[in-house]
Motif scaffolding. Structure first.
Motif, short mmCIF file in Angstrom:
data_model
loop_
_atom_site.label_atom_id
_atom_site.label_comp_id
_atom_site.label_asym_id
_atom_site.label_seq_id
_atom_site.Cartn_x
_atom_site.Cartn_y
_atom_site.Cartn_z
N THR A 1 53.62 55.54 32.64
CA THR A 1 53.39 54.63 32.37
C THR A 1 53.24 53.62 33.29
N GLN A 2 52.77 54.73 34.96
CA GLN A 2 52.27 53.55 35.67
C GLN A 2 51.00 53.71 35.83
N ASP A 3 50.03 53.76 35.47
CA ASP A 3 49.08 54.39 34.88
C ASP A 3 48.42 53.06 34.02
N ILE A 4 49.46 52.62 33.51
CA ILE A 4 49.17 51.03 32.87
C ILE A 4 49.89 49.94 32.80
N GLY A 5 48.57 49.08 32.57
CA GLY A 5 48.94 47.57 33.21
C GLY A 5 48.85 47.06 32.50
N TYR A 6 50.11 45.55 31.98
CA TYR A 6 49.97 44.84 30.87
C TYR A 6 50.14 43.43 31.49
N LEU A 7 50.16 42.53 30.63
CA LEU A 7 50.15 40.91 30.72
C LEU A 7 49.68 39.90 29.46
N ASP A 8 50.86 39.57 29.60
CA ASP A 8 50.96 38.44 28.19
C ASP A 8 50.79 37.29 28.79
N GLN A 9 51.34 36.65 28.26
CA GLN A 9 50.97 34.66 28.26
C GLN A 9 52.40 34.48 29.10
N HIS A 10 53.00 34.41 29.00
CA HIS A 10 54.27 34.23 30.35
C HIS A 10 54.30 35.11 31.17
N TYR A 11 53.77 35.93 31.76
CA TYR A 11 53.70 36.61 33.06
C TYR A 11 54.77 37.34 33.43
N ALA A 12 55.74 37.77 32.34
CA ALA A 12 56.87 38.13 32.33
C ALA A 12 56.85 39.45 33.47
N THR A 13 55.97 40.26 34.00
CA THR A 13 55.44 41.24 35.40
C THR A 13 55.58 40.95 36.40
N LEU A 14 55.12 39.16 36.29
CA LEU A 14 55.51 38.77 37.85
C LEU A 14 57.21 38.91 38.25
N THR B 1 44.93 48.31 41.06
CA THR B 1 44.42 48.86 39.08
C THR B 1 44.44 49.90 38.70
N PRO B 2 45.01 49.75 37.26
CA PRO B 2 45.38 50.61 36.40
C PRO B 2 43.97 51.24 35.50
N LYS B 3 44.50 52.42 35.16
CA LYS B 3 43.30 53.01 34.02
C LYS B 3 42.99 52.66 33.18
N LEU B 4 44.68 51.87 32.50
CA LEU B 4 44.68 51.07 31.58
C LEU B 4 45.18 49.27 31.10
N LEU B 5 44.58 48.70 30.95
CA LEU B 5 44.79 47.44 31.11
C LEU B 5 45.24 46.42 29.80
N ILE B 6 45.81 46.44 29.57
CA ILE B 6 46.73 45.84 28.14
C ILE B 6 47.05 43.47 28.04
N LEU B 7 46.43 43.58 27.40
CA LEU B 7 46.21 42.05 27.32
C LEU B 7 47.50 41.60 26.32
N ASP B 8 47.92 40.39 26.01
CA ASP B 8 48.50 40.40 24.80
C ASP B 8 48.10 38.31 24.93
N GLU B 9 48.07 37.93 24.16
CA GLU B 9 47.53 36.59 23.81
C GLU B 9 46.73 35.78 25.28
N VAL B 10 47.00 36.59 26.46
CA VAL B 10 46.90 35.67 27.41
C VAL B 10 46.46 34.26 27.54
N THR B 11 45.62 33.79 26.90
CA THR B 11 44.79 32.37 27.01
C THR B 11 45.25 31.64 26.03
N ASN B 12 46.12 32.07 25.83
CA ASN B 12 47.67 30.90 25.00
C ASN B 12 47.87 30.24 26.10
N ASN B 13 47.81 28.26 25.91
CA ASN B 13 48.08 27.72 27.18
C ASN B 13 47.54 27.91 28.53
N LEU B 14 46.09 28.41 28.52
CA LEU B 14 45.47 28.35 29.54
C LEU B 14 44.73 26.72 29.84
N ASP B 15 44.49 26.23 30.79
CA ASP B 15 43.78 25.10 30.76
C ASP B 15 42.18 26.27 30.83
N LEU B 16 40.71 24.85 30.86
CA LEU B 16 39.10 25.65 31.05
C LEU B 16 39.27 26.58 31.89
#
Length: 476
Positions: free
Chosen positions: A342-355, A416-431
């Protein structure tokens, strides 16, 4: 179906902490296809509400003719039980179109849509005969469904007639011309400085010579000194003129939205990544506790340098597969599985729930890397455009969506994790924030798994393999 022109005169929108725009005057003619763009929080969605009378502008007026009939689909759609994002959008648009509107207002309509539903939406918008006004950061939609842009920037609404690509191309040409002029001004300033130094050196020599003449009881010369003074005055005036020109050009440059570039420094480099298999499964099954399998016959592997996109229709199980990989306790994996710690995985979604919402920006990095000094944390945050004291001392819960995205990226770079998972991170982002996301991910040294329906984004971050979920039974 047709409507008389909608007149907007001296419209302004402001809040206690900021001015969104002022003195906006234009007309909306029947059949116009307008896209409203700008950074998060600049007032785009509020403009749609002002047009309908749902929100009162700070100043100015809008004249809505009696024959105008609005259809409106907001960004946050009411959740209908058991419906996917595409199904919810279709239901909301159907309800709006049932009113037979001649002005259709859409707020970020492509968020959460899979490829099939995106294409369906584009076809519907292409065939819509009325006036279309859409708020969007989606480049494909901006290219294909608009002929006029309202860009909210620097306290004004800039109107551009033409395609989004034309707009960016013209802005880039203007930016390059201004940057060239700034370079020429800098060169002129250096030339004048050299001239002044030369005259001052000459005056110094004349002064020494004059003093020698006095000592020898000869008549002293003061011509060179006067000449140097005149040169200094002339050069000073020219410098002031150049500085004024420079300031005017800098202001023009800022109006062209030249976003700062993020150059990330990761805690590990690509050379430190050893070749290995990070994730693999053979004939894997995924299910929720006490439920029938949602995914079957899953066979795939991901190596330490892979950049993988997981594709599939809404509701096909993409997010469930991610939960299986990260070890979510509510998800049961059957079959032969190998996943990282688990500690080798980074996760980022559109809600930034890990912050951490109650932490400050500074604390969110310091707590992650406690060995860093205060100065090191500040330098790292500076790379991600957090520079002022009030910015780094702000609590995470006070940040805008774009700021949360940048802070999440700063965390990923710091540890920096060995594996980064991104789940719909561009939703709601400005250009601009979307571009920052791309800059960081292009340079990310380890493995990526990305869920996204944004094909431009996937291409720009260098995805090299796509797995597609079909009917919840396999991954190909």
């Amino acid at each position: 179906m047709m409507h008389k022109p909608i007149s907007i005169k001296d419209l302004g929108l402001s809040f206690p902490h900021k001015i969104c725009f002022e003195n906006f005057t234009t007309q909306i003619h029947f059949g116009s296809r307008i896209a409203i763009i700008g950074q998060n929080g600049c007032g785009k969605s509020t403009v749609l509400k002002i047009l309908q009378g749902m929100f009162e502008s700070t100043s100015g007026s809008i004249n809505i003719p009696n024959d105008v009939k609005f259809g409106y689909v907001p960004q946050v759609i009411e959740v209908f039980d058991s419906l996917s994002g595409g199904q919810r959008l279709n239901k909301a648009i159907s309800a709006a179109l049932a009113k037979n509107p001649n002005v259709l207002l859409l707020d970020e309509p492509t968020n959460h849509l899979d490829s099939k539903n995106r294409k369906s939406l584009m076809r519907m918008l292409a065939g819509y005969q009325g006036t279309l006004i859409v708020v969007s950061h989606d480049k494909e939609l901006l290219r294909n469904c608009s002929d006029t842009l309202w860009h909210i920037i620097d306290g004004q609404v800039q109107v551009f007639s033409g395609s989004y690509d034309d707009y960016r191309r013209e802005a880039n040409i203007k930016r390059a011309a201004i940057e060239q002029k700034l370079s020429q001004l800098a060169s002129q300033k250096k030339d004048m400085h050299r001239v002044l130094m030369k005259e001052q050196h000459r005056a110094s020599k004349s002064k020494a010579k004059g003093q020698k003449s006095i000592n020898q009881r000869k008549w002293p010369t003061v011509v060179s000194k006067a000449k140097a003074n005149r040169a200094a005055q002339t050069t000073g005036g020219r410098k002031a003129a150049i500085e004024q020109k420079r300031q005017n050009l800098v202001e023009q440059l800022s109006s062209l939205q030249a976003p700062e570039v993020i150059v990330p420094k990761f805690s590990i480099s690509a050379s430190q990544i050893r070749d290995c298999t990070l994730v693999s499964t053979h004939n894997g099954t995924v299910r929720y506790c006490n439920q029938a399998p949602m995914l079957r016959d899953i066979t795939f592997s991901i190596s330490s340098r892979d950049r993988i996109a997981i594709n599939g229709d809404n509701g096909s199980g993409k997010s469930t597969l991610i939960k299986a990989i990260v070890g979510n306790p509510n998800v049961v994996k059957d079959g032969d599985w190998h996943t990282p710690n688990t500690q080798d995985i980074g996760y980022l979604d559109q809600h930034y729930a890990t912050l951490p919402p109650e932490s400050t920006v500074l604390e969110s990095i310091h707590d992650l890397v406690p060995s860093w000094s205060h100065a090191q944390v500040r330098r790292h945050l500076n790379d991600f455009l957090f520079r002022k004291n009030e910015e780094i001392e702000a609590s995470v819960k006070q940040l805008s969506g774009g700021e949360k995205a940048r802070l999440s990226l700063a965390q990923i770079a710091a540890c920096t994790p060995k594996l980064l998972i991104l789940d719909e991170v561009t939703n709601n982002l400005d250009l601009e924030t979307r571009q920052h996301m791309i800059e960081v991910l292009r340079n990310y040294p380890a493995a990526l798994i990305v869920i996204s329906h944004d094909e431009d984004f996937l291409r720009e971050i260098g995805i090299n393999q796509v797995y597609t979920l079909r009917n919840g039974t396999n991954l190909t």
